[in-house]
Enzyme design. Structure first.
Site, PDB file in Angstrom:
ATOM      1  N   HIS A  48      52.648 -14.892  59.115  1.00 29.27           N
ATOM      2  CA  HIS A  48      52.325 -14.044  60.261  1.00 29.27           C
ATOM      3  C   HIS A  48      53.163 -14.511  61.458  1.00 29.27           C
ATOM      4  CE1 HIS A  48      48.071 -12.658  58.820  1.00 29.27           C
ATOM      5  NE2 HIS A  48      48.995 -12.524  57.886  1.00 29.27           N
ATOM      6  N   GLU A  50      52.399 -15.413  64.433  1.00 29.33           N
ATOM      7  CA  GLU A  50      51.900 -16.610  65.107  1.00 29.33           C
ATOM      8  C   GLU A  50      52.283 -17.876  64.349  1.00 29.33           C
ATOM      9  OE1 GLU A  50      48.413 -13.580  65.439  1.00 29.33           O
ATOM     10  OE2 GLU A  50      50.127 -13.929  64.124  1.00 29.33           O
ATOM     11  N   CYS A  81      45.326 -17.342  61.611  1.00 28.33           N
ATOM     12  CA  CYS A  81      46.158 -17.690  62.759  1.00 28.33           C
ATOM     13  C   CYS A  81      45.348 -18.386  63.851  1.00 28.33           C
ATOM     14  CB  CYS A  81      46.860 -16.452  63.284  1.00 28.33           C
ATOM     15  SG  CYS A  81      48.092 -15.825  62.117  1.00 28.33           S
TER      16      CYS A  81
END
Length: 147
Positions: A48, A50, A81
């Protein structure tokens, strides 16, 4: 200003055929980490935006602890995350659009409000939310049309 940088990275993700989410890590007024969604191309469910930005920042600092750093991301972080943000000791999280399906900053759950956890990140949401949401809506509308 910083959210615009994250939105630029979201556009990079979109161009790559990924869900358009971008993130940056800032320390002392400088970007030290950048990331955008890459789970499809990277065949990595943890890739992801992040996580990618945290990895980049940790490499820049030479430390997995990112104290006194801020993370800007275009979409409310998920549980995975949020956990990584807390473990990295990010001091402040700023996100754009809320995520009513997987958001872990209050939309579905609020891990950052959980007093039993040992690190507490300050959270600000809704920054440039319309821009971030519009990018996501356009992406998924195009997918439904088969583009």
């Amino acid at each position: 200003m910083w959210m615009r940088e994250a939105l630029e990275l979201a556009h990079v993700a979109q161009t790559a055929g990924e869900v358009p989410v971008g993130a940056i890590v800032v320390k002392d007024g400088e970007i030290i980490g950048r990331g955008y969604n890459q789970p499809i191309s990277g065949r990595d469910p943890t890739a992801h935006a992040e996580i990618m930005a945290l990895r980049d920042a940790a490499n820049t600092l030479g430390n997995y602890r990112l104290t006194d750093c801020e993370l800007y991301v275009t979409l409310e972080p998920c549980v995975m995350c949020a956990g990584a943000i807390m473990h990295a000791r990010i001091s402040r999280l700023v996100y754009g659009a809320p995520d009513p399906k997987t958001g872990a900053c209050g939309s579905v759950v609020d891990l950052f409000a959980e007093s039993r956890l040992n690190h507490h990140t300050a959270v600000t949401g809704g920054i440039m939310a319309n821009d971030a949401a519009q990018l996501l809506q356009q992406f998924f509308a195009a997918r439904r049309r088969g583009n």
